[in-house]
Design a protein around this motif. Structure first.
Motif, PDB file in Angstrom:
ATOM      1  N   MET A   7       0.887  -1.203   0.000  1.00 44.44           N
ATOM      2  CA  MET A   7       0.000   0.000   0.000  1.00 44.44           C
ATOM      3  C   MET A   7       0.877   1.190   0.000  1.00 44.44           C
ATOM      4  SD  MET A   7      -2.588   1.480   2.441  1.00 44.44           S
ATOM      5  CE  MET A   7      -2.281   3.085   2.789  1.00 44.44           C
ATOM      6  N   VAL A   8       0.892   1.703  -0.538  1.00 47.36           N
ATOM      7  CA  VAL A   8       1.590   2.883  -0.808  1.00 47.36           C
ATOM      8  C   VAL A   8       1.041   3.950   0.016  1.00 47.36           C
ATOM      9  CG1 VAL A   8       1.260   4.624  -2.476  1.00 47.36           C
ATOM     10  CG2 VAL A   8       2.334   2.539  -3.070  1.00 47.36           C
ATOM     11  N   CYS A   9       0.452   4.121   0.919  1.00 54.24           N
ATOM     12  CA  CYS A   9      -0.147   5.305   1.478  1.00 54.24           C
ATOM     13  C   CYS A   9       0.934   6.246   1.876  1.00 54.24           C
ATOM     14  CB  CYS A   9      -0.977   4.916   2.653  1.00 54.24           C
ATOM     15  SG  CYS A   9      -2.510   5.695   2.781  1.00 54.24           S
ATOM     16  N   GLY A  10       1.937   6.379   1.116  1.00 58.07           N
ATOM     17  CA  GLY A  10       2.999   7.254   1.535  1.00 58.07           C
ATOM     18  C   GLY A  10       3.983   6.458   2.327  1.00 58.07           C
ATOM     19  N   SER A  11       4.875   7.117   2.952  1.00 56.87           N
ATOM     20  CA  SER A  11       5.877   6.407   3.719  1.00 56.87           C
ATOM     21  C   SER A  11       5.313   5.902   5.023  1.00 56.87           C
ATOM     22  CB  SER A  11       7.053   7.336   3.985  1.00 56.87           C
ATOM     23  OG  SER A  11       6.609   8.524   4.545  1.00 56.87           O
ATOM     24  N   SER A  12       5.982   4.926   5.578  1.00 59.62           N
ATOM     25  CA  SER A  12       5.532   4.346   6.836  1.00 59.62           C
ATOM     26  C   SER A  12       5.473   5.400   7.917  1.00 59.62           C
ATOM     27  CB  SER A  12       6.495   3.236   7.252  1.00 59.62           C
ATOM     28  OG  SER A  12       6.115   2.706   8.484  1.00 59.62           O
ATOM     29  N   CYS A  13       4.441   5.278   8.741  1.00 61.96           N
ATOM     30  CA  CYS A  13       4.204   6.315   9.724  1.00 61.96           C
ATOM     31  C   CYS A  13       4.765   5.965  11.091  1.00 61.96           C
ATOM     32  CB  CYS A  13       2.718   6.541   9.841  1.00 61.96           C
ATOM     33  SG  CYS A  13       2.190   8.105   9.281  1.00 61.96           S
ATOM     34  N   TRP A  14       5.907   5.321  11.178  1.00 67.07           N
ATOM     35  CA  TRP A  14       6.449   4.970  12.489  1.00 67.07           C
ATOM     36  C   TRP A  14       7.192   6.152  13.029  1.00 67.07           C
ATOM     37  CZ3 TRP A  14       4.342   2.775  15.771  1.00 67.07           C
ATOM     38  CH2 TRP A  14       4.684   1.607  16.440  1.00 67.07           C
ATOM     39  N   ALA A  15       6.622   7.327  12.885  1.00 70.23           N
ATOM     40  CA  ALA A  15       7.240   8.538  13.430  1.00 70.23           C
ATOM     41  C   ALA A  15       7.012   8.565  14.929  1.00 70.23           C
ATOM     42  CB  ALA A  15       6.625   9.766  12.763  1.00 70.23           C
ATOM     43  N   GLN A  16       7.816   9.348  15.605  1.00 71.95           N
ATOM     44  CA  GLN A  16       7.671   9.439  17.053  1.00 71.95           C
ATOM     45  C   GLN A  16       6.320  10.033  17.431  1.00 71.95           C
ATOM     46  OE1 GLN A  16       9.734   8.303  19.475  1.00 71.95           O
ATOM     47  NE2 GLN A  16      10.876   7.352  17.803  1.00 71.95           N
ATOM     48  N   ASN A  17       5.895  11.029  16.697  1.00 74.69           N
ATOM     49  CA  ASN A  17       4.635  11.690  17.022  1.00 74.69           C
ATOM     50  C   ASN A  17       3.791  11.864  15.764  1.00 74.69           C
ATOM     51  OD1 ASN A  17       5.118  12.319  19.918  1.00 74.69           O
ATOM     52  ND2 ASN A  17       6.816  13.507  19.067  1.00 74.69           N
ATOM     53  N   VAL A  18       2.730  11.084  15.648  1.00 73.46           N
ATOM     54  CA  VAL A  18       1.820  11.198  14.516  1.00 73.46           C
ATOM     55  C   VAL A  18       0.731  12.201  14.862  1.00 73.46           C
ATOM     56  CG1 VAL A  18       0.087   9.978  13.143  1.00 73.46           C
ATOM     57  CG2 VAL A  18       2.253   8.864  13.706  1.00 73.46           C
ATOM     58  N   THR A  19       0.557  13.192  14.011  1.00 77.28           N
ATOM     59  CA  THR A  19      -0.473  14.217  14.252  1.00 77.28           C
ATOM     60  C   THR A  19      -1.319  14.407  12.997  1.00 77.28           C
ATOM     61  OG1 THR A  19       1.144  15.932  13.648  1.00 77.28           O
ATOM     62  CG2 THR A  19       0.896  15.438  15.995  1.00 77.28           C
ATOM     63  N   LEU A  20      -1.682  13.310  12.369  1.00 74.01           N
ATOM     64  CA  LEU A  20      -2.460  13.378  11.136  1.00 74.01           C
ATOM     65  C   LEU A  20      -3.899  13.799  11.372  1.00 74.01           C
ATOM     66  CD1 LEU A  20      -1.209  10.094   9.408  1.00 74.01           C
ATOM     67  CD2 LEU A  20      -0.560  12.438   8.824  1.00 74.01           C
ATOM     68  N   PHE A  21      -4.465  13.392  12.504  1.00 74.69           N
ATOM     69  CA  PHE A  21      -5.893  13.613  12.751  1.00 74.69           C
ATOM     70  C   PHE A  21      -6.163  14.680  13.811  1.00 74.69           C
ATOM     71  CE2 PHE A  21      -5.129   9.282  11.368  1.00 74.69           C
ATOM     72  CZ  PHE A  21      -6.029   9.132  10.330  1.00 74.69           C
ATOM     73  N   ASP A  22      -5.154  14.995  14.587  1.00 72.19           N
ATOM     74  CA  ASP A  22      -5.307  15.974  15.660  1.00 72.19           C
ATOM     75  C   ASP A  22      -3.909  16.467  16.039  1.00 72.19           C
ATOM     76  OD1 ASP A  22      -7.587  16.780  17.852  1.00 72.19           O
ATOM     77  OD2 ASP A  22      -5.598  16.680  18.785  1.00 72.19           O
ATOM     78  N   SER A  23      -3.833  17.701  16.543  1.00 68.95           N
ATOM     79  CA  SER A  23      -2.531  18.257  16.920  1.00 68.95           C
ATOM     80  C   SER A  23      -1.916  17.536  18.108  1.00 68.95           C
ATOM     81  CB  SER A  23      -2.675  19.749  17.235  1.00 68.95           C
ATOM     82  OG  SER A  23      -3.613  19.948  18.289  1.00 68.95           O
ATOM     83  N   ASP A  24      -2.735  16.833  18.858  1.00 71.58           N
ATOM     84  CA  ASP A  24      -2.261  16.061  19.998  1.00 71.58           C
ATOM     85  C   ASP A  24      -1.858  14.670  19.531  1.00 71.58           C
ATOM     86  OD1 ASP A  24      -1.755  14.777  22.352  1.00 71.58           O
ATOM     87  OD2 ASP A  24      -3.776  14.953  23.165  1.00 71.58           O
ATOM     88  N   SER A  25      -0.572  14.348  19.610  1.00 73.38           N
ATOM     89  CA  SER A  25      -0.084  13.057  19.125  1.00 73.38           C
ATOM     90  C   SER A  25      -0.664  11.894  19.921  1.00 73.38           C
ATOM     91  CB  SER A  25       1.443  13.006  19.184  1.00 73.38           C
ATOM     92  OG  SER A  25       1.899  13.130  20.524  1.00 73.38           O
ATOM     93  N   LYS A  26      -1.192  12.166  21.109  1.00 69.37           N
ATOM     94  CA  LYS A  26      -1.761  11.106  21.929  1.00 69.37           C
ATOM     95  C   LYS A  26      -3.265  10.943  21.723  1.00 69.37           C
ATOM     96  CE  LYS A  26       1.777  11.510  25.522  1.00 69.37           C
ATOM     97  NZ  LYS A  26       2.054  11.740  26.971  1.00 69.37           N
ATOM     98  N   HIS A  27      -3.800  11.685  20.776  1.00 68.23           N
ATOM     99  CA  HIS A  27      -5.227  11.552  20.457  1.00 68.23           C
ATOM    100  C   HIS A  27      -5.478  10.118  19.973  1.00 68.23           C
ATOM    101  CE1 HIS A  27      -9.025  11.993  18.285  1.00 68.23           C
ATOM    102  NE2 HIS A  27      -9.216  13.104  18.987  1.00 68.23           N
ATOM    103  N   PRO A  28      -6.587   9.502  20.359  1.00 68.36           N
ATOM    104  CA  PRO A  28      -6.853   8.104  19.985  1.00 68.36           C
ATOM    105  C   PRO A  28      -6.714   7.807  18.499  1.00 68.36           C
ATOM    106  CG  PRO A  28      -8.435   8.824  21.623  1.00 68.36           C
ATOM    107  CD  PRO A  28      -7.651  10.037  21.239  1.00 68.36           C
ATOM    108  N   TRP A  29      -7.121   8.724  17.643  1.00 69.80           N
ATOM    109  CA  TRP A  29      -7.023   8.481  16.209  1.00 69.80           C
ATOM    110  C   TRP A  29      -5.561   8.443  15.759  1.00 69.80           C
ATOM    111  CZ3 TRP A  29     -10.598   8.266  11.936  1.00 69.80           C
ATOM    112  CH2 TRP A  29     -11.929   8.089  12.350  1.00 69.80           C
ATOM    113  N   ASN A  30      -4.742   9.356  16.291  1.00 65.14           N
ATOM    114  CA  ASN A  30      -3.322   9.358  15.941  1.00 65.14           C
ATOM    115  C   ASN A  30      -2.623   8.099  16.432  1.00 65.14           C
ATOM    116  OD1 ASN A  30      -3.264  11.878  14.624  1.00 65.14           O
ATOM    117  ND2 ASN A  30      -3.036  12.968  16.559  1.00 65.14           N
ATOM    118  N   VAL A  31      -2.898   7.732  17.671  1.00 68.95           N
ATOM    119  CA  VAL A  31      -2.257   6.553  18.258  1.00 68.95           C
ATOM    120  C   VAL A  31      -2.660   5.293  17.499  1.00 68.95           C
ATOM    121  CG1 VAL A  31      -2.070   5.122  20.330  1.00 68.95           C
ATOM    122  CG2 VAL A  31      -2.097   7.619  20.530  1.00 68.95           C
TER     123      VAL A  31
END
Length: 400
Positions: free
Chosen positions: A14-38
């Motif tokens: 799947m190509v959805c771009g590069s793997s998202c194993w970043a330290q802090n994912v903030t795709l869905f909310d500015s809070d990296s600990k938001h349930p959607w980001n986690v």
């Protein structure tokens, strides 16, 4: 030359771009600990190794459960956000089912949670129809230095109905790139476009010659299967591709609708572009039989409403996922696609998926494939559909 199309017709990532194993994912909310980001971070990095670890399975179930039990307002996501999350949940569900551990408690729990998340992120028919396409002739990274081997520009007229590019599909099944389709689990559809140096008329002439070969080939295959003494109809020669032919394989995302049925979308996950023009690499000074370029969707930019583009040009030799992982980039496709002309659409390696009849035809530009119908018949989707229908029935009773 057959190698040209290597991926070129790879088709017929799947190509959805590069793997998202970043330290802090903030795709869905500015809070990296938001349930959607986690949850997205965990799912996008879940592979077969992780699914063999029971501790990971329990962690994944708990992570999804946290999202499912989050306040209702956090679930009111944009359709494209739900589609992106669903794509990862769907991929993980299929991988889990394919392990065949149907009675293992940890597997059963995670399957249920994943199905619940897929149900939560399902899109209505209207939402699917309103999703925007992300094709762009000015992808991210387009200004970076290139080698002559990958110096290709995405055409502005790729989807023009009467343009130079024609869309091909297998006659009878209306699908192409079957090995790629299978490798991506039927969660993506593939569209193949070719451009002949002398235009559409040359394309029609070539296809007529190729289909003569493919028809006899199919007849021979049937005779071999059903006759003790097969007749030997002379096999017409296999026409070669003309120098300068271009081929583009587009991978588009499928989503699951609120009715539980997979649907096509205009969201492009990857593009593989091959041009059959002998070229000398500026880097190695060696001559190659074709030029190649790969583009992948960046999730971060797809979800950014201010981003001008979400497709990203990969650098020469950058790893990507085609029919399988290619750590050295698109040039590795020639390891499998080494036949001649349109026959290079099918790998010569074991495990490839080849239609019984390889004849192809020109179809309406951007015409969707029948990959969703094929996916509906797969055992892993039958299991998922059972969950989705049970959830739908439970919701209906609760409303009563």
């Amino acid at each position: 030359m057959s190698r040209l199309c290597i991926l070129t017709l790879l088709a017929l990532g799947m190509v959805c771009g590069s793997s998202c194993w970043a330290q802090n994912v903030t795709l869905f909310d500015s809070d990296s600990k938001h349930p959607w980001n986690v949850c997205y971070q965990l799912l996008s990095n879940t592979g077969h190794t992780e699914l063999d670890d029971e501790d990971f399975l329990r962690k994944a179930s708990d992570t999804i459960d946290t999202l499912l039990n989050a306040p209702v307002e956090s679930d009111a996501r944009q359709p494209i956000q739900r589609a992106v999350m669903q794509h990862e949940a769907w991929r993980t569900f299929d991988r889990l089912v394919d392990q065949g551990k149907f009675t293992a408690p940890a597997h059963r729990t995670l399957r249920y949670r994943l199905a619940k998340l897929i149900s939560l992120t399902a899109l209505t028919e209207r939402e699917i129809g309103e999703l925007k396409g992300n094709y762009s002739t000015r992808p991210l990274g387009n200004e970076l230095p290139r080698d002559s081997l990958n110096d290709l520009e995405l055409p502005a007229d790729l989807f023009e109905p009467d343009g130079e590019w024609v869309q091909l599909t297998h006659k009878g099944i209306n699908r192409v790139a079957l090995t790629h389709e299978s490798s991506h689990g039927g969660r993506s559809e593939f569209l193949l476009f070719v451009r002949f140096p002398k235009g559409r008329e040359q394309a029609k002439t070539y296809l007529a010659e190729f289909n003569k070969h493919a028809a006899v080939e199919a007849e021979r295959r049937r005779e071999f299967l059903y006759r003790f003494v097969p007749r030997r109809t002379p096999l017409p020669p296999l026409p070669s591709f003309p120098q300068g032919l271009g081929a583009i394989l587009v991978e588009r995302m499928l989503v699951i609708s609120t009715s539980g049925i997979p649907k096509t979308t205009p969201v492009i996950l990857s593009i593989a572009f091959n041009d059959l023009t002998p070229t000398i690499s500026e880097r190695t000074r060696m001559q190659h039989r074709l030029r190649s370029a790969v583009f992948e969707m960046s999730v971060q930019h797809l979800l950014d409403t201010d981003a001008a583009a979400s497709l990203r040009r990969l650098e020469l030799g950058e790893p990507f996922f085609g029919e399988q992982p290619f750590p050295r980039g698109l040039q590795q496709c020639s390891q499998c696609h080494s036949d001649n002309g349109l026959a290079t659409l099918h790998s010569s390696f074991f495990g490839v998926v080849v239609p019984e009849d390889r004849r192809v035809l020109i179809t309406t530009t951007q015409s969707p494939s029948k990959t969703p119908q094929w996916k509906l018949l797969q055992h892993n989707y039958s299991l998922l559909l059972g969950y989705l229908e049970a959830f739908s029935g439970a919701d209906s009773k609760s409303e009563e």
